[in-house]
Scaffold this motif. Sequence first.
Motif, PDB file in Angstrom:
ATOM      1  N   VAL A  10       0.854  -1.196   0.000  1.00 22.16           N
ATOM      2  CA  VAL A  10       0.000   0.000   0.000  1.00 22.16           C
ATOM      3  C   VAL A  10       0.883   1.236   0.000  1.00 22.16           C
ATOM      4  CG1 VAL A  10      -1.808  -1.217   1.288  1.00 22.16           C
ATOM      5  CG2 VAL A  10      -0.115   0.152   2.528  1.00 22.16           C
ATOM      6  N   ARG A  11       0.244   2.356  -0.265  1.00 23.22           N
ATOM      7  CA  ARG A  11       0.999   3.597  -0.159  1.00 23.22           C
ATOM      8  C   ARG A  11       0.144   4.689   0.430  1.00 23.22           C
ATOM      9  NH1 ARG A  11      -2.258   6.209  -2.922  1.00 23.22           N
ATOM     10  NH2 ARG A  11      -2.546   6.075  -5.164  1.00 23.22           N
ATOM     11  N   PHE A  12       0.823   5.576   1.172  1.00 23.84           N
ATOM     12  CA  PHE A  12       0.183   6.800   1.661  1.00 23.84           C
ATOM     13  C   PHE A  12       0.901   7.908   0.910  1.00 23.84           C
ATOM     14  CE2 PHE A  12       0.404  10.249   5.005  1.00 23.84           C
ATOM     15  CZ  PHE A  12      -0.889  10.690   4.800  1.00 23.84           C
ATOM     16  N   ALA A  13       0.112   8.771   0.230  1.00 17.18           N
ATOM     17  CA  ALA A  13       0.732   9.663  -0.764  1.00 17.18           C
ATOM     18  C   ALA A  13       0.398  11.138  -0.526  1.00 17.18           C
ATOM     19  CB  ALA A  13       0.283   9.224  -2.153  1.00 17.18           C
ATOM     20  N   PRO A  14       0.903  11.712   0.546  1.00 15.81           N
ATOM     21  CA  PRO A  14       0.599  13.130   0.795  1.00 15.81           C
ATOM     22  C   PRO A  14       1.452  14.051  -0.085  1.00 15.81           C
ATOM     23  CG  PRO A  14       2.110  12.316   2.460  1.00 15.81           C
ATOM     24  CD  PRO A  14       1.795  11.138   1.577  1.00 15.81           C
ATOM     25  N   SER A  15       0.917  15.228  -0.372  1.00 17.99           N
ATOM     26  CA  SER A  15       1.758  16.253  -0.994  1.00 17.99           C
ATOM     27  C   SER A  15       2.380  17.032   0.157  1.00 17.99           C
ATOM     28  CB  SER A  15       0.942  17.237  -1.815  1.00 17.99           C
ATOM     29  OG  SER A  15      -0.036  16.565  -2.534  1.00 17.99           O
ATOM     30  N   PRO A  16       3.674  17.230   0.129  1.00 14.46           N
ATOM     31  CA  PRO A  16       4.291  17.948   1.256  1.00 14.46           C
ATOM     32  C   PRO A  16       4.103  19.458   1.112  1.00 14.46           C
ATOM     33  CG  PRO A  16       5.978  17.196  -0.270  1.00 14.46           C
ATOM     34  CD  PRO A  16       4.668  16.723  -0.832  1.00 14.46           C
ATOM     35  N   PHE A  56       5.866  10.746  -1.377  1.00 15.08           N
ATOM     36  CA  PHE A  56       5.615  12.188  -1.378  1.00 15.08           C
ATOM     37  C   PHE A  56       5.219  12.629  -2.779  1.00 15.08           C
ATOM     38  CE2 PHE A  56       8.362  12.156   2.486  1.00 15.08           C
ATOM     39  CZ  PHE A  56       7.386  12.650   3.345  1.00 15.08           C
ATOM     40  N   ASP A  57       4.001  13.127  -2.902  1.00 10.88           N
ATOM     41  CA  ASP A  57       3.524  13.638  -4.195  1.00 10.88           C
ATOM     42  C   ASP A  57       3.978  15.092  -4.314  1.00 10.88           C
ATOM     43  OD1 ASP A  57       2.411  11.181  -4.554  1.00 10.88           O
ATOM     44  OD2 ASP A  57       0.324  11.849  -4.705  1.00 10.88           O
ATOM     45  N   ASP A  58       5.244  15.234  -4.705  1.00 13.02           N
ATOM     46  CA  ASP A  58       5.850  16.570  -4.705  1.00 13.02           C
ATOM     47  C   ASP A  58       6.223  17.032  -6.111  1.00 13.02           C
ATOM     48  OD1 ASP A  58       7.809  14.708  -5.093  1.00 13.02           O
ATOM     49  OD2 ASP A  58       9.202  15.503  -3.609  1.00 13.02           O
ATOM     50  N   LEU A  81       0.020  16.811 -13.793  1.00 15.57           N
ATOM     51  CA  LEU A  81      -0.998  16.775 -12.743  1.00 15.57           C
ATOM     52  C   LEU A  81      -0.832  15.449 -12.013  1.00 15.57           C
ATOM     53  CD1 LEU A  81      -2.553  18.594 -15.166  1.00 15.57           C
ATOM     54  CD2 LEU A  81      -4.115  18.724 -13.245  1.00 15.57           C
ATOM     55  N   TYR A  82      -1.544  15.290 -10.940  1.00 16.61           N
ATOM     56  CA  TYR A  82      -1.351  14.140 -10.059  1.00 16.61           C
ATOM     57  C   TYR A  82      -1.629  12.771 -10.720  1.00 16.61           C
ATOM     58  CZ  TYR A  82      -4.213  10.920  -7.310  1.00 16.61           C
ATOM     59  OH  TYR A  82      -4.837   9.821  -6.839  1.00 16.61           O
ATOM     60  N   THR A  83      -2.593  12.736 -11.658  1.00 17.43           N
ATOM     61  CA  THR A  83      -3.128  11.459 -12.143  1.00 17.43           C
ATOM     62  C   THR A  83      -2.082  10.496 -12.727  1.00 17.43           C
ATOM     63  OG1 THR A  83      -5.049  12.749 -12.753  1.00 17.43           O
ATOM     64  CG2 THR A  83      -4.999  10.487 -13.524  1.00 17.43           C
ATOM     65  N   PRO A 125       1.461  10.497 -12.795  1.00 14.01           N
ATOM     66  CA  PRO A 125       2.544  10.020 -11.911  1.00 14.01           C
ATOM     67  C   PRO A 125       2.046   9.010 -10.876  1.00 14.01           C
ATOM     68  CG  PRO A 125       2.721  12.377 -12.201  1.00 14.01           C
ATOM     69  CD  PRO A 125       1.426  11.973 -12.857  1.00 14.01           C
ATOM     70  N   SER A 126       0.839   9.221 -10.383  1.00 13.11           N
ATOM     71  CA  SER A 126       0.324   8.314  -9.365  1.00 13.11           C
ATOM     72  C   SER A 126       0.194   6.890  -9.919  1.00 13.11           C
ATOM     73  CB  SER A 126      -1.033   8.826  -8.872  1.00 13.11           C
ATOM     74  OG  SER A 126      -1.520   7.996  -7.854  1.00 13.11           O
ATOM     75  N   VAL A 127      -0.364   6.789 -11.119  1.00 15.18           N
ATOM     76  CA  VAL A 127      -0.547   5.457 -11.714  1.00 15.18           C
ATOM     77  C   VAL A 127       0.815   4.835 -12.069  1.00 15.18           C
ATOM     78  CG1 VAL A 127      -1.470   4.219 -13.714  1.00 15.18           C
ATOM     79  CG2 VAL A 127      -2.871   5.949 -12.551  1.00 15.18           C
ATOM     80  N   ILE A 165      -5.826   2.681  -0.933  1.00 16.53           N
ATOM     81  CA  ILE A 165      -6.833   3.038   0.083  1.00 16.53           C
ATOM     82  C   ILE A 165      -6.721   4.544   0.298  1.00 16.53           C
ATOM     83  CG2 ILE A 165      -7.580   2.675   2.471  1.00 16.53           C
ATOM     84  CD1 ILE A 165      -6.078  -0.111   2.224  1.00 16.53           C
ATOM     85  N   ARG A 166      -7.805   5.246   0.002  1.00 19.04           N
ATOM     86  CA  ARG A 166      -7.730   6.710   0.051  1.00 19.04           C
ATOM     87  C   ARG A 166      -9.123   7.286   0.281  1.00 19.04           C
ATOM     88  NH1 ARG A 166      -6.228   7.437  -6.385  1.00 19.04           N
ATOM     89  NH2 ARG A 166      -8.085   6.411  -7.204  1.00 19.04           N
ATOM     90  N   GLY A 167      -9.195   8.610   0.389  1.00 18.85           N
ATOM     91  CA  GLY A 167     -10.459   9.269   0.689  1.00 18.85           C
ATOM     92  C   GLY A 167     -11.416   9.206  -0.485  1.00 18.85           C
ATOM     93  N   ASP A 179     -12.954  11.431  -1.848  1.00 16.88           N
ATOM     94  CA  ASP A 179     -12.813  12.540  -2.799  1.00 16.88           C
ATOM     95  C   ASP A 179     -12.076  12.092  -4.057  1.00 16.88           C
ATOM     96  OD1 ASP A 179     -10.707  12.192  -0.996  1.00 16.88           O
ATOM     97  OD2 ASP A 179      -9.986  14.245  -1.195  1.00 16.88           O
ATOM     98  N   HIS A 180     -11.508  10.894  -4.035  1.00 14.02           N
ATOM     99  CA  HIS A 180     -10.784  10.396  -5.208  1.00 14.02           C
ATOM    100  C   HIS A 180     -11.589   9.401  -6.045  1.00 14.02           C
ATOM    101  CE1 HIS A 180      -6.940  12.375  -4.680  1.00 14.02           C
ATOM    102  NE2 HIS A 180      -7.018  12.128  -3.398  1.00 14.02           N
ATOM    103  N   VAL A 181     -12.832   9.153  -5.660  1.00 14.53           N
ATOM    104  CA  VAL A 181     -13.616   8.121  -6.369  1.00 14.53           C
ATOM    105  C   VAL A 181     -13.660   8.410  -7.881  1.00 14.53           C
ATOM    106  CG1 VAL A 181     -15.947   7.193  -6.711  1.00 14.53           C
ATOM    107  CG2 VAL A 181     -15.039   7.411  -4.431  1.00 14.53           C
TER     108      VAL A 181
HETATM  109  N1  GLU Z   1      -1.529  13.147  -3.284  1.00 13.46           N
HETATM  110  C1  GLU Z   1      -2.875  12.667  -3.368  1.00 13.46           C
HETATM  111  C2  GLU Z   1      -3.664  13.256  -2.229  1.00 13.46           C
HETATM  112  O1  GLU Z   1      -3.087  13.607  -1.212  1.00 13.46           O
HETATM  113  C3  GLU Z   1      -2.861  11.141  -3.304  1.00 13.46           C
HETATM  114  C4  GLU Z   1      -4.151  10.522  -3.646  1.00 13.46           C
HETATM  115  C5  GLU Z   1      -4.044   9.016  -3.778  1.00 13.46           C
HETATM  116  O2  GLU Z   1      -3.885   8.368  -2.742  1.00 13.46           O
HETATM  117  O3  GLU Z   1      -4.081   8.496  -4.888  1.00 13.46           O
HETATM  118  O4  GLU Z   1      -4.840  13.418  -2.306  1.00 13.46           O
END
Ligand code: GLU
Length: 449
Positions: free
Chosen positions: A6-12, A42-44, A184-186, A188-190, A202-204, A206-208
């Motif tokens: 899994v990953r947790f992907a915050p933007s710093p 880190f989604d930077d 944009l985020y889409t 690089p994330s994939v 696993i994420r919020g 808001d990403h559905v």
């Molecule tokens: N950087 C995105 C966010 O914080 C990651 C979303 C995801 O987990 O795909 O919302």
Amino acid sequence: MTIPVVRFAPSPTGRIHIGNARTALFNWLFAKRHEGRFILRFDDTDLERSREEFAASIEIDLNWLGIAPDLTVRQSQRFGLYDAAAAKLKDAGLLYPCFETADELDRRRKRQIARGLPPVYDRASLALTDEDRTKLAAERRRPHWRFRLDHRTVEWTDLVRGASHIDCASLSDPVLIREDGTYLYTLPSVVDDIDLGVTHVIRGEDHVTNTAVQIQLFQSLGSPRAPVFGHHNLLATATGEGLSKRSGALSIGGLRDSGVESLAVAALAVLTGSSDSVHAVASLHDLMRQFDLSHVSRNAAKFDPAELTALSARTLHALPYESVRDRLAAHEIAGFRAEAFWLTVRGNLNAFSDAADWWRVVEGEIEPVIEDGGFAMTAAALMPDEPWDQKTWSVWTSAVKDKTGRKGRALFHPLRLALTGKEQGPELAALLPLIGRLKASARLCGHVS
Ligand code: GLU
């Protein structure tokens, strides 16, 4: 089940708050429950807004919560991979240049809405001829790039929401690369999810809406199988307010500074908005055993920040010595009496730092409070010889009772005030042997000791 990654992907771009921590914990607990791996990503890619100090604070905050990533990656160091993926999509005709300005797009959207049509991008740029493009390039117009969606319904089984689907004909082709060449985020994330072998996203919730697009991208980039997705409800305060990273509301750093227990923050974050009631847990491992993504509700997860103080106290009251040994040592509470001390005082703590006050009562100096000097001297004279144990208190107070005729509060309260300097506190039967005869008798005689 395959071992999850899994990953947790915050933007710093700010400090993380309890809502972000919730996502991190869901991922962590899910992975560890199945002996999997947790990646901190880190989604930077936004180099302007991303800051090293925020990345560092996120690592500190996760660590405080008990989350140790198995791997940490930064998107800013992986642009080569994104460029290669973009080239692949362009070659396949799936990433196409668009020249509309923001104003033009806005006008078009308004026209569509006025006509009662959905405001979906009309693919006008896809119809450009080579000649049109050469002309636009000569005008120094720089394109942004859109992913050409397959207009079909994408289905997936969501770990939280169950059977889910999105009709991609209702979506605009998403922009993956801006006019200035930034991503944009889409995409690089994939690309990262494929490269790092992520099995569960696993994420919020808001990403559905991104999920259908991302599933198509996984397929277009040749990934044999998209990850399993789980979209959890978002945390909101009791008044329904969302949490914002920028406002600093309920940031993990702020909660840590306020002295609440990390385990209480974790329990509140994980159990709120689920079919399980919020309660104190003994360890993250304990929380992990209780955690089940399918218990997460589809309604908003409302929580009351005021609950945290009480939950934090209840958490402390049950913490075993082993789990606080190092923290006590950091307050110089150590040695052969430390464990007995902890078990004696923990039930009286509101915050962990209160332990230092009680350590002063058993180890340091306090000012005794003497209400009746004569009574205190009589009690001092009746103190049994050491060694002392948990029974000493009752043996001693029975003798004081017999001698003075006092009982109940009139007997016990002045002794508590003299021995601890405080109105209330832990059981004196347990505290007295820790204070010891020397200090106890000095205090009863009114000496600072
Ligand atoms: N950087 C995105 C966010 O914080 C990651 C979303 C995801 O987990 O795909 O919302």
